[in-house]
Design a protein around this motif. Structure first.
Motif, PDB file in Angstrom:
ATOM      1  N   HIS A 140       0.829  -1.204   0.000  1.00 42.30           N
ATOM      2  CA  HIS A 140       0.000   0.000   0.000  1.00 42.30           C
ATOM      3  C   HIS A 140       0.868   1.260   0.000  1.00 42.30           C
ATOM      4  CE1 HIS A 140      -3.376   2.647   1.180  1.00 42.30           C
ATOM      5  NE2 HIS A 140      -2.459   3.251   1.908  1.00 42.30           N
ATOM      6  N   VAL A 141       1.856   1.289   0.875  1.00 42.21           N
ATOM      7  CA  VAL A 141       2.711   2.468   1.006  1.00 42.21           C
ATOM      8  C   VAL A 141       3.503   2.719  -0.275  1.00 42.21           C
ATOM      9  CG1 VAL A 141       4.752   3.356   2.194  1.00 42.21           C
ATOM     10  CG2 VAL A 141       2.857   2.389   3.523  1.00 42.21           C
ATOM     11  N   SER A 142       4.052   1.661  -0.844  1.00 41.54           N
ATOM     12  CA  SER A 142       4.856   1.817  -2.060  1.00 41.54           C
ATOM     13  C   SER A 142       4.024   2.380  -3.211  1.00 41.54           C
ATOM     14  CB  SER A 142       5.473   0.480  -2.455  1.00 41.54           C
ATOM     15  OG  SER A 142       6.315   0.624  -3.584  1.00 41.54           O
ATOM     16  N   ALA A 143       2.816   1.867  -3.375  1.00 36.98           N
ATOM     17  CA  ALA A 143       1.947   2.343  -4.452  1.00 36.98           C
ATOM     18  C   ALA A 143       1.566   3.808  -4.224  1.00 36.98           C
ATOM     19  CB  ALA A 143       0.695   1.481  -4.535  1.00 36.98           C
ATOM     20  N   LYS A 144       1.311   4.155  -2.978  1.00 38.82           N
ATOM     21  CA  LYS A 144       0.926   5.538  -2.673  1.00 38.82           C
ATOM     22  C   LYS A 144       2.079   6.494  -2.976  1.00 38.82           C
ATOM     23  CE  LYS A 144      -2.551   7.922  -0.782  1.00 38.82           C
ATOM     24  NZ  LYS A 144      -3.927   7.871  -1.304  1.00 38.82           N
ATOM     25  N   TRP A 145       3.270   6.086  -2.612  1.00 44.30           N
ATOM     26  CA  TRP A 145       4.436   6.918  -2.898  1.00 44.30           C
ATOM     27  C   TRP A 145       4.639   7.077  -4.405  1.00 44.30           C
ATOM     28  CZ3 TRP A 145       8.594   9.580  -0.621  1.00 44.30           C
ATOM     29  CH2 TRP A 145       8.518   9.744   0.759  1.00 44.30           C
ATOM     30  N   ASP A 146       4.578   5.965  -5.132  1.00 42.34           N
ATOM     31  CA  ASP A 146       4.844   6.029  -6.574  1.00 42.34           C
ATOM     32  C   ASP A 146       3.772   6.815  -7.323  1.00 42.34           C
ATOM     33  OD1 ASP A 146       7.121   4.525  -6.204  1.00 42.34           O
ATOM     34  OD2 ASP A 146       6.172   2.619  -6.737  1.00 42.34           O
ATOM     35  N   ASP A 147       2.515   6.585  -6.966  1.00 37.38           N
ATOM     36  CA  ASP A 147       1.409   7.164  -7.732  1.00 37.38           C
ATOM     37  C   ASP A 147       1.076   8.602  -7.328  1.00 37.38           C
ATOM     38  OD1 ASP A 147       1.272   4.676  -8.906  1.00 37.38           O
ATOM     39  OD2 ASP A 147      -0.456   4.013  -7.720  1.00 37.38           O
ATOM     40  N   GLU A 148       1.287   8.932  -6.056  1.00 38.82           N
ATOM     41  CA  GLU A 148       0.822  10.232  -5.573  1.00 38.82           C
ATOM     42  C   GLU A 148       1.900  11.075  -4.889  1.00 38.82           C
ATOM     43  OE1 GLU A 148      -2.920  10.216  -3.444  1.00 38.82           O
ATOM     44  OE2 GLU A 148      -3.400   8.221  -4.232  1.00 38.82           O
ATOM     45  N   ILE A 149       2.636  10.490  -3.966  1.00 32.89           N
ATOM     46  CA  ILE A 149       3.531  11.291  -3.142  1.00 32.89           C
ATOM     47  C   ILE A 149       4.688  11.860  -3.953  1.00 32.89           C
ATOM     48  CG2 ILE A 149       5.087  11.274  -1.161  1.00 32.89           C
ATOM     49  CD1 ILE A 149       3.262   9.234   0.162  1.00 32.89           C
ATOM     50  N   VAL A 150       5.355  11.036  -4.728  1.00 36.44           N
ATOM     51  CA  VAL A 150       6.479  11.547  -5.526  1.00 36.44           C
ATOM     52  C   VAL A 150       6.025  12.644  -6.486  1.00 36.44           C
ATOM     53  CG1 VAL A 150       8.231  10.965  -7.247  1.00 36.44           C
ATOM     54  CG2 VAL A 150       7.907   9.489  -5.249  1.00 36.44           C
ATOM     55  N   PRO A 151       4.923  12.453  -7.242  1.00 41.69           N
ATOM     56  CA  PRO A 151       4.457  13.567  -8.083  1.00 41.69           C
ATOM     57  C   PRO A 151       4.118  14.827  -7.286  1.00 41.69           C
ATOM     58  CG  PRO A 151       3.430  11.516  -8.789  1.00 41.69           C
ATOM     59  CD  PRO A 151       4.147  11.217  -7.509  1.00 41.69           C
ATOM     60  N   GLN A 152       3.558  14.663  -6.094  1.00 44.93           N
ATOM     61  CA  GLN A 152       3.282  15.817  -5.252  1.00 44.93           C
ATOM     62  C   GLN A 152       4.570  16.534  -4.840  1.00 44.93           C
ATOM     63  OE1 GLN A 152       0.327  17.211  -3.250  1.00 44.93           O
ATOM     64  NE2 GLN A 152      -0.550  16.641  -5.221  1.00 44.93           N
ATOM     65  N   LEU A 153       5.564  15.756  -4.473  1.00 43.54           N
ATOM     66  CA  LEU A 153       6.828  16.352  -4.039  1.00 43.54           C
ATOM     67  C   LEU A 153       7.567  17.015  -5.195  1.00 43.54           C
ATOM     68  CD1 LEU A 153       8.058  13.644  -1.497  1.00 43.54           C
ATOM     69  CD2 LEU A 153       7.174  15.924  -0.987  1.00 43.54           C
ATOM     70  N   VAL A 154       7.388  16.501  -6.394  1.00 44.81           N
ATOM     71  CA  VAL A 154       7.949  17.167  -7.572  1.00 44.81           C
ATOM     72  C   VAL A 154       7.394  18.582  -7.671  1.00 44.81           C
ATOM     73  CG1 VAL A 154       7.876  17.198 -10.101  1.00 44.81           C
ATOM     74  CG2 VAL A 154       8.511  15.092  -8.896  1.00 44.81           C
ATOM     75  N   GLU A 155       6.073  18.721  -7.503  1.00 40.81           N
ATOM     76  CA  GLU A 155       5.459  20.044  -7.572  1.00 40.81           C
ATOM     77  C   GLU A 155       5.885  20.907  -6.381  1.00 40.81           C
ATOM     78  OE1 GLU A 155       3.836  21.148 -10.227  1.00 40.81           O
ATOM     79  OE2 GLU A 155       4.414  19.183 -11.024  1.00 40.81           O
ATOM     80  N   TYR A 156       6.011  20.303  -5.221  1.00 40.40           N
ATOM     81  CA  TYR A 156       6.420  21.033  -4.021  1.00 40.40           C
ATOM     82  C   TYR A 156       7.825  21.603  -4.171  1.00 40.40           C
ATOM     83  CZ  TYR A 156       8.196  21.528   0.775  1.00 40.40           C
ATOM     84  OH  TYR A 156       8.801  21.979   1.920  1.00 40.40           O
ATOM     85  N   ILE A 157       8.754  20.821  -4.717  1.00 41.31           N
ATOM     86  CA  ILE A 157      10.129  21.285  -4.881  1.00 41.31           C
ATOM     87  C   ILE A 157      10.185  22.515  -5.780  1.00 41.31           C
ATOM     88  CG2 ILE A 157      12.334  20.664  -5.976  1.00 41.31           C
ATOM     89  CD1 ILE A 157      11.936  17.845  -4.758  1.00 41.31           C
ATOM     90  N   ARG A 158       9.292  22.606  -6.739  1.00 40.60           N
ATOM     91  CA  ARG A 158       9.290  23.744  -7.663  1.00 40.60           C
ATOM     92  C   ARG A 158       8.927  25.071  -6.973  1.00 40.60           C
ATOM     93  NH1 ARG A 158       6.759  20.027 -11.790  1.00 40.60           N
ATOM     94  NH2 ARG A 158       8.419  19.631 -13.305  1.00 40.60           N
ATOM     95  N   ILE A 159       8.320  24.999  -5.805  1.00 42.41           N
ATOM     96  CA  ILE A 159       7.855  26.203  -5.113  1.00 42.41           C
ATOM     97  C   ILE A 159       8.983  26.747  -4.227  1.00 42.41           C
ATOM     98  CG2 ILE A 159       6.119  27.168  -3.569  1.00 42.41           C
ATOM     99  CD1 ILE A 159       4.342  24.744  -4.270  1.00 42.41           C
ATOM    100  N   PRO A 160       9.449  27.974  -4.456  1.00 47.37           N
ATOM    101  CA  PRO A 160      10.536  28.541  -3.640  1.00 47.37           C
ATOM    102  C   PRO A 160      10.021  29.143  -2.332  1.00 47.37           C
ATOM    103  CG  PRO A 160       9.986  30.064  -5.395  1.00 47.37           C
ATOM    104  CD  PRO A 160       9.101  28.854  -5.596  1.00 47.37           C
ATOM    105  N   ASN A 161       9.363  28.320  -1.542  1.00 46.94           N
ATOM    106  CA  ASN A 161       8.752  28.789  -0.298  1.00 46.94           C
ATOM    107  C   ASN A 161       9.772  28.806   0.835  1.00 46.94           C
ATOM    108  OD1 ASN A 161       8.435  25.903  -0.777  1.00 46.94           O
ATOM    109  ND2 ASN A 161       7.422  25.801   1.211  1.00 46.94           N
ATOM    110  N   LYS A 162      10.683  29.754   0.730  1.00 38.90           N
ATOM    111  CA  LYS A 162      11.718  29.883   1.743  1.00 38.90           C
ATOM    112  C   LYS A 162      11.133  30.364   3.067  1.00 38.90           C
ATOM    113  CE  LYS A 162      14.211  32.461  -1.049  1.00 38.90           C
ATOM    114  NZ  LYS A 162      15.337  33.272  -1.606  1.00 38.90           N
ATOM    115  N   SER A 163      11.739  29.900   4.137  1.00 46.07           N
ATOM    116  CA  SER A 163      11.307  30.265   5.481  1.00 46.07           C
ATOM    117  C   SER A 163      11.401  31.785   5.665  1.00 46.07           C
ATOM    118  CB  SER A 163      12.182  29.543   6.499  1.00 46.07           C
ATOM    119  OG  SER A 163      11.552  29.454   7.750  1.00 46.07           O
ATOM    120  N   PRO A 164      10.576  32.358   6.544  1.00 49.16           N
ATOM    121  CA  PRO A 164      10.524  33.818   6.687  1.00 49.16           C
ATOM    122  C   PRO A 164      11.874  34.478   6.946  1.00 49.16           C
ATOM    123  CG  PRO A 164       8.678  32.832   7.831  1.00 49.16           C
ATOM    124  CD  PRO A 164       9.534  31.693   7.355  1.00 49.16           C
ATOM    125  N   MET A 165      12.787  33.794   7.628  1.00 51.06           N
ATOM    126  CA  MET A 165      14.102  34.371   7.871  1.00 51.06           C
ATOM    127  C   MET A 165      14.843  34.670   6.568  1.00 51.06           C
ATOM    128  SD  MET A 165      17.309  32.794  10.051  1.00 51.06           S
ATOM    129  CE  MET A 165      16.439  32.849  11.621  1.00 51.06           C
TER     130      MET A 165
END
Length: 502
Positions: free
Chosen positions: A14-39
Motif C-alpha cells: 500500500h505504502v509503495s503504491a501511494k508513494w509512486d502514484d501520488e507522493i512523488v508527483p506531489q513532491l515534484v510540484e512542491y520542490i518547484r515552489i521557492p517557499n523559503k522560510s521567513p528568515m
C-alpha cells in the motif's frame, strides 16, 4: 483486528503504491515552489510561495479517504500558516489517547554549488532519489503521516486519535509554533506519543531514531574600524584590519588549531547511555561516520576516533561561520583596507545546555574589551536549548525494533543528531509524559540545506511503513494501559520562540 494482525506485506504494498502514484508527483510540484522560510524571505506574504505550498498539501490531504478527518489551515494574525489535521480513533482505537505527528513545509534558501543539471527549485528523479530543496526536509512529512494512517485503515487495524501539525516556520526557529500550540491546546489534547519525521538516518539500511538534538546560539557578529574604506597601501600598518580583529576575537571562543570550543560553560556532561549509543553507531557505520560528507581528495576529519566524531557532532559544541559581509567579490576587490567585516555565527550546543545562558556567554566573550577600541556588535538571532529524549518506554522500544525488522530486516539504531528541531524541546516540556519517535530520511549525501539535496525514495517508503507499525503498536500498548498522555504545562511560553532551526 488488532496490531497482532498487522500484515507488513500488505502495508508495504500500500505504502509503495501511494508513494509512486501520488507522493512523488506531489513532491515534484512542491520542490518547484521557492517557499523559503521567513528568515530568508521577508516578503513571504507578498510573494505567496508559502501559500502555494500550503494549498498543494491541503488539496492532496483533503482528497484522502480517512473517515472523520478534519483539516484546517489555521492562520493567526501576523504569523505563518499551520496545517492542522485531526483524525478520530478508528476500529476500536482510543479517542482519549493521542498520537501527535509533526512536520514542516518551509525551506532553507538556495545555497550555491548545485550540479549543472540540478537546482533547488528544479526537481530531478534519478537512481531512486528525488533531488531539489525541501523534499526530504521536510515536505514528505504530511504525505508520509497520512499514508501511514491510511495503511492501517486498509487493514482495519485500530489506532488512537491522531493529530498532524505541519508548520511553516521551522527553518526560522519555529518562533510562530508556540502560539499555535497554545491556540490549539484543547484540540490537540494530551498526546502520549509524538512522531517527528524531520530528522536523519545513519544509513538507508535500517530505521534510525534520534535520541538527542543540539541547541543553537548565534547571529551576526561585526567588527568596524573605519567610516569608509581607504587605500590599503596608505593605511595598512596604521589602521588595524577588521578581519584580523574579528579573527582575534573568535579565538576567544574557538581553538583555531583543533576547533575545540574554549569556554567551559559551553560544554556539558555526556550521559552514559549516550556514550554507549555513540560507540554502537561508530561500530555500525564505520567510516560512513565521516565519508558521507563530500571531502576533497586528501582531506581528513577532525579526529581519527570514530566514536569521538559521533560525539563531536551530537554532544559537543562547535562553531561555524555560515555567512560573510563587508567583503567584495574577488573580481572587484581593489587595494582597499575595508571599513568592517561581519560574519554570521552558528554555534551548536550540547543538548542539555541552556540556550539562553550560552547566548550570554557568547556575548560576554566577544564584546568585552574590543581590541584597539574597535566597534564590535553581536546581533544574537538564536539562543535555543537542545533536547535529550526521555527514557524510552519498553513498549515503544519493542515497537520501533519490530518495525525496523519488518521493513528493513535489520534492528533499529539510535543516535543523537547534530541539528535542532525546535518543536521537540517545546513538546518535551509541554507534555513531559509523552514518548518520542524522532526519525527521518536525511541520510548519507542527502545534504539537507546544501547543494544537491535529495530524498531517498525507498527510505521514505520504509519509514512511512515503520510509522504505521508504531502507531498500531501504540494503540495496543494504550489498550494494555502502558501509555499515558503528557500532563500539559499551562503555557508553552514565548521563550521557545527563538529556538534555532535544523
Amino acid at each position: 483486528m488488532d496490531a497482532s494482525r498487522f500484515n507488513p506485506t500488505l502495508v508495504e504494498r500500500h505504502v509503495s503504491a501511494k508513494w509512486d502514484d501520488e507522493i512523488v508527483p506531489q513532491l515534484v510540484e512542491y520542490i518547484r515552489i521557492p517557499n523559503k522560510s521567513p528568515m530568508f524571505d521577508t516578503d513571504w506574504v507578498k510573494n505567496g510561495f508559502m501559500d502555494d505550498a500550503v494549498k498543494l498539501m491541503e488539496g492532496w490531504a483533503r482528497r484522502q479517504d480517512i473517515p472523520g478527518m478534519q483539516l484546517e489551515v489555521v492562520r493567526l494574525e501576523g504569523r505563518t500558516p499551520l496545517i492542522f489535521i485531526e483524525i478520530p480513533a478508528a476500529h476500536g482505537g482510543r479517542d482519549d489517547d493521542c498520537v501527535l505527528l509533526y512536520g514542516h513545509l518551509d525551506k532553507q534558501p538556495e545555497m550555491t554549488g548545485w550540479d549543472d543539471d540540478l537546482g533547488p527549485w528544479k526537481p530531478v528523479l534519478r537512481d531512486g532519489k528525488l533531488y531539489g530543496r525541501g523534499g526530504a526536509d521536510d515536505g514528505y512529512a504530511i504525505y508520509g503521516s497520512l499514508t501511514a494512517i491510511l495503511a492501517l485503515h486498509e487493514q482495519k487495524i485500530p489506532h488512537a486519535r491522531c493529530v498532524i501539525l505541519i508548520e511553516a516556520c521551522e527553518e526560522s526557529g519555529s518562533y510562530d509554533l508556540p502560539a499555535y500550540v497554545d491556540h490549539l491546546a484543547e484540540r490537540i489534547g494530551q498526546p502520549s506519543l509524538v512522531v517527528c519525521l524531520d530528522s536523519g538516518c545513519g544509513n538507508y539500511d535500517q530505521l534510525w531514531c534520534t535520541t538527542s538534538l543540539r541547541g543553537l546560539a548565534g547571529g551576526n557578529f561585526s567588527v568596524k574600524v573605519l567610516d569608509e574604506g581607504v587605500h590599503s597601501g596608505d593605511a595598512s600598518g596604521v589602521v588595524p584590519s577588521s578581519f584580523r580583529l574579528l579573527r582575534q576575537l573568535l579565538s576567544r571562543i574557538e581553538d583555531e588549531d583543533t576547533g575545540r570550543i574554549l569556554l567551559d560553560g559551553l560544554h556539558a556532561e555526556i550521559p552514559a547511555d549516550r556514550l554507549t549509543q555513540a560507540k554502537m553507531c561508530a561500530e555500525v557505520l564505520d567510516t560512513a561516520v565521516f565519508d558521507k560528507f563530500p571531502f576533497l581528495p586528501g582531506m581528513t576529519p577532525m579526529n581519527d576516533d570514530l566514536t569521538e566524531l559521533v560525539l563531536n557532532r551530537t554532544w559537543r559544541p562547535a562553531l561555524s561561520v555560515t555567512g560573510v559581509d563587508g567583503m567584495p567579490p574577488l573580481a572587484s576587490a581593489g587595494n582597499v583596507l575595508r571599513p568592517h567585516t561581519a560574519v554570521k555565527l552558528s554555534l551548536r550546543l550540547p543538548p542539555t545546555l541552556d540556550g539562553k545562558r550560552a547566548g550570554e556567554l557568547l556575548q560576554e566573550a566577544l564584546l568585552r574589551d574590543p581590541p584597539n577600541g574597535a566597534e564590535v556588535t553581536l546581533d544574537l538571532e538564536k539562543a535555543s536549548t537542545g533536547w535529550n529524549a526521555p527514557a524510552m518506554a519498553p513498549w515503544l522500544e519493542r515497537a520501533i525494533d519490530a518495525a525496523s525488522q519488518a521493513f528493513f530486516k535489520r534492528p533499529a539504531m539510535y543516535m543523537g543528531e547534530g541539528g535542532s528541531i525546535p518543536f521537540m524541546g517545546m513538546l518535551g516540556e509541554k507534555f513531559p509524559g509523552a514518548q518520542f519517535m524522532i526519525t527521518g530520511v536525511l541520510g548519507p549525501h542527502s545534504n539537507a540545506h546544501g547543494p544537491n539535496e535529495f530524498l531517498h525514495i525507498e527510505m521514505g517508503k520504509r519509514v512511512t511503513a515503520c510509522v504505521a507499525r508504531v502507531i498500531a503498536e501504540h494503540q495496543a500498548a494504550s489498550a494494555r494501559g502502558e501509555t499515558s498522555g503528557g500532563a500539559a504545562v499551562a503555557d508553552s511560553g514565548t521563550r521557545h520562540g527563538d529556538h534555532g532551526c535544523c
